[in-house]
Design a protein around this motif. Sequence first.
Motif, PDB file in Angstrom:
ATOM      1  N   LEU A  70      -4.656   1.252  -9.309  1.00 35.50           N
ATOM      2  CA  LEU A  70      -3.318   0.910  -8.805  1.00 35.50           C
ATOM      3  C   LEU A  70      -2.529   2.110  -8.302  1.00 35.50           C
ATOM      4  CD1 LEU A  70      -1.980  -1.846 -11.250  1.00 35.50           C
ATOM      5  CD2 LEU A  70      -3.078  -2.103  -9.033  1.00 35.50           C
ATOM      6  N   THR A  71      -2.978   3.332  -8.651  1.00 37.58           N
ATOM      7  CA  THR A  71      -2.223   4.500  -8.191  1.00 37.58           C
ATOM      8  C   THR A  71      -2.998   5.283  -7.125  1.00 37.58           C
ATOM      9  OG1 THR A  71      -3.108   5.894  -9.968  1.00 37.58           O
ATOM     10  CG2 THR A  71      -1.022   4.773 -10.403  1.00 37.58           C
ATOM     11  N   ALA A  72      -4.126   4.723  -6.691  1.00 40.41           N
ATOM     12  CA  ALA A  72      -4.923   5.409  -5.671  1.00 40.41           C
ATOM     13  C   ALA A  72      -4.170   5.403  -4.343  1.00 40.41           C
ATOM     14  CB  ALA A  72      -6.274   4.725  -5.526  1.00 40.41           C
ATOM     15  N   ALA A  73      -4.376   6.464  -3.558  1.00 38.87           N
ATOM     16  CA  ALA A  73      -3.696   6.549  -2.260  1.00 38.87           C
ATOM     17  C   ALA A  73      -4.437   5.767  -1.191  1.00 38.87           C
ATOM     18  CB  ALA A  73      -3.571   8.007  -1.849  1.00 38.87           C
ATOM     19  N   SER A  74      -5.559   5.148  -1.557  1.00 41.17           N
ATOM     20  CA  SER A  74      -6.366   4.384  -0.610  1.00 41.17           C
ATOM     21  C   SER A  74      -5.599   3.129  -0.180  1.00 41.17           C
ATOM     22  CB  SER A  74      -7.682   3.980  -1.273  1.00 41.17           C
ATOM     23  OG  SER A  74      -7.404   3.013  -2.245  1.00 41.17           O
ATOM     24  N   PRO A  75      -6.029   2.477   0.867  1.00 45.04           N
ATOM     25  CA  PRO A  75      -5.304   1.284   1.313  1.00 45.04           C
ATOM     26  C   PRO A  75      -5.550   0.040   0.455  1.00 45.04           C
ATOM     27  CG  PRO A  75      -7.131   1.748   2.798  1.00 45.04           C
ATOM     28  CD  PRO A  75      -7.099   2.853   1.790  1.00 45.04           C
ATOM     29  N   SER A  76      -6.163   0.189  -0.721  1.00 42.50           N
ATOM     30  CA  SER A  76      -6.412  -1.006  -1.542  1.00 42.50           C
ATOM     31  C   SER A  76      -5.064  -1.616  -1.954  1.00 42.50           C
ATOM     32  CB  SER A  76      -7.245  -0.646  -2.770  1.00 42.50           C
ATOM     33  OG  SER A  76      -6.420  -0.303  -3.830  1.00 42.50           O
TER      34      SER A  76
ATOM     35  N   THR B 142       0.869  -1.174   0.000  1.00 44.00           N
ATOM     36  CA  THR B 142       0.000   0.000   0.000  1.00 44.00           C
ATOM     37  C   THR B 142       0.903   1.220   0.000  1.00 44.00           C
ATOM     38  OG1 THR B 142      -0.084  -0.005   2.397  1.00 44.00           O
ATOM     39  CG2 THR B 142      -1.883  -1.116   1.259  1.00 44.00           C
ATOM     40  N   SER B 143       0.387   2.358  -0.450  1.00 48.06           N
ATOM     41  CA  SER B 143       1.237   3.546  -0.587  1.00 48.06           C
ATOM     42  C   SER B 143       0.698   4.714   0.197  1.00 48.06           C
ATOM     43  CB  SER B 143       1.342   3.923  -2.063  1.00 48.06           C
ATOM     44  OG  SER B 143       2.001   2.921  -2.764  1.00 48.06           O
ATOM     45  N   ASN B 144       1.361   5.065   1.257  1.00 52.65           N
ATOM     46  CA  ASN B 144       1.074   6.300   1.972  1.00 52.65           C
ATOM     47  C   ASN B 144       2.392   6.901   2.435  1.00 52.65           C
ATOM     48  OD1 ASN B 144      -1.790   6.744   1.997  1.00 52.65           O
ATOM     49  ND2 ASN B 144      -1.988   4.934   3.267  1.00 52.65           N
ATOM     50  N   ASN B 145       3.384   6.850   1.578  1.00 54.54           N
ATOM     51  CA  ASN B 145       4.734   7.267   1.945  1.00 54.54           C
ATOM     52  C   ASN B 145       5.105   8.558   1.227  1.00 54.54           C
ATOM     53  OD1 ASN B 145       4.960   4.679   3.207  1.00 54.54           O
ATOM     54  ND2 ASN B 145       5.285   3.841   1.158  1.00 54.54           N
ATOM     55  N   PRO B 146       6.161   9.229   1.707  1.00 53.99           N
ATOM     56  CA  PRO B 146       6.644  10.384   0.937  1.00 53.99           C
ATOM     57  C   PRO B 146       7.200   9.915  -0.397  1.00 53.99           C
ATOM     58  CG  PRO B 146       8.056   9.944   2.846  1.00 53.99           C
ATOM     59  CD  PRO B 146       6.924   8.994   2.919  1.00 53.99           C
ATOM     60  N   PRO B 147       7.065  10.748  -1.458  1.00 59.77           N
ATOM     61  CA  PRO B 147       7.545  10.305  -2.773  1.00 59.77           C
ATOM     62  C   PRO B 147       9.032   9.963  -2.746  1.00 59.77           C
ATOM     63  CG  PRO B 147       6.265  12.321  -2.955  1.00 59.77           C
ATOM     64  CD  PRO B 147       6.468  12.077  -1.502  1.00 59.77           C
TER      65      PRO B 147
ATOM     66  N   SER C 258       1.410   6.915  -6.652  1.00 64.25           N
ATOM     67  CA  SER C 258       0.321   7.179  -5.696  1.00 64.25           C
ATOM     68  C   SER C 258       0.732   8.225  -4.656  1.00 64.25           C
ATOM     69  CB  SER C 258      -0.102   5.879  -5.011  1.00 64.25           C
ATOM     70  OG  SER C 258       1.022   5.302  -4.391  1.00 64.25           O
ATOM     71  N   ASN C 259       2.031   8.499  -4.550  1.00 69.15           N
ATOM     72  CA  ASN C 259       2.495   9.535  -3.620  1.00 69.15           C
ATOM     73  C   ASN C 259       2.604  10.913  -4.286  1.00 69.15           C
ATOM     74  OD1 ASN C 259       2.884   7.607  -1.514  1.00 69.15           O
ATOM     75  ND2 ASN C 259       4.735   6.941  -2.580  1.00 69.15           N
ATOM     76  N   HIS C 260       2.382  10.954  -5.595  1.00 66.37           N
ATOM     77  CA  HIS C 260       2.426  12.226  -6.344  1.00 66.37           C
ATOM     78  C   HIS C 260       1.016  12.522  -6.852  1.00 66.37           C
ATOM     79  CE1 HIS C 260       6.864  12.655  -6.774  1.00 66.37           C
ATOM     80  NE2 HIS C 260       6.876  11.345  -6.815  1.00 66.37           N
TER      81      HIS C 260
END
Lengths: 111, 189
Positions: free
Chosen positions: B35-41, A4-9, B139-141
Amino acid sequence: MTTTSNNPPALTNGSGAAAILAAGIGSFALAALAIAADKSAAMKTALAFYKPTGPLSGVTTVAILIWVLTWAMLGVGWQRKTVSLGIVNAAAFALLILSFLLTFPPIADLF
Amino acid sequence: MEITARALWTMIHGMGFGALYLLACSGGLFELYRLTAASPSPSTPGQHRFLKIYLVTMAFLAWATVLTGAYVIYPWYRATPPPGTLDLSLFPQRLLMSNPATIGWHSLGMEWKEHVAWFAPISITMVAFIFLRYGRDLSNHKQLRSAVLAFAAASFLAAAIAGFFGAMLNKAAPVHGGPAIQVSSGESK
């Protein structure tokens, strides 16, 4: 493995911004060249790179060259930079929307 | 059952590359969004690898469509008939322009299609490049992701405009001629 992605770029946005702005500029160049080839007999002749296709061959070839060169130059310059993407996106979208409008014959014929 | 060489190339250009690209657009847009969503999927490296191949294939299809259109089909479409030609069926542009009821298909349809179509490969090449470069970091941009999705949608729109007019032009004045290719020999019943 799932991620999952919630990190700084991890990467700067520079090379992405270069690609986005170059796509907008390339599209606009194509629209502008199409109008030029339609309105000017000299441009029409000059852009007929491949006679059977006519000026469309030159319009698209030159536009692609502008797109690729702009992309390369911006890409080198912005590769490791973080740029103001809001401004880049606004400019790229404006150019793209203008490109769609300028290739629409009733609008292109206004020039 | 036979088809002319020009009709076959038109089919490869429109129903092969072009229609396949349009079909791929909805899947590409959906997967890019997901696939680029910031959601926890959750997403797997395999899904990212698949989307990279998918987007590169879309870029190939878009370029194949415009290049075959401009350099194979368009010269047949815009060919000038010899003076005194009465049967314009082998000269689609002139055939359309010879009738007030069909001239708009050329002056609006083809004139827009031949230019707007190129926004599809330009946009989708940029989209594929950014996804290849950034991968899951996209997903971070958020702004980069928004631009990618917008350009992918614009690519779909450009291809849809070109595809619609291509289909209608080929209905009003089909590109045909050249050697006949025997597809199969039928039997009378």
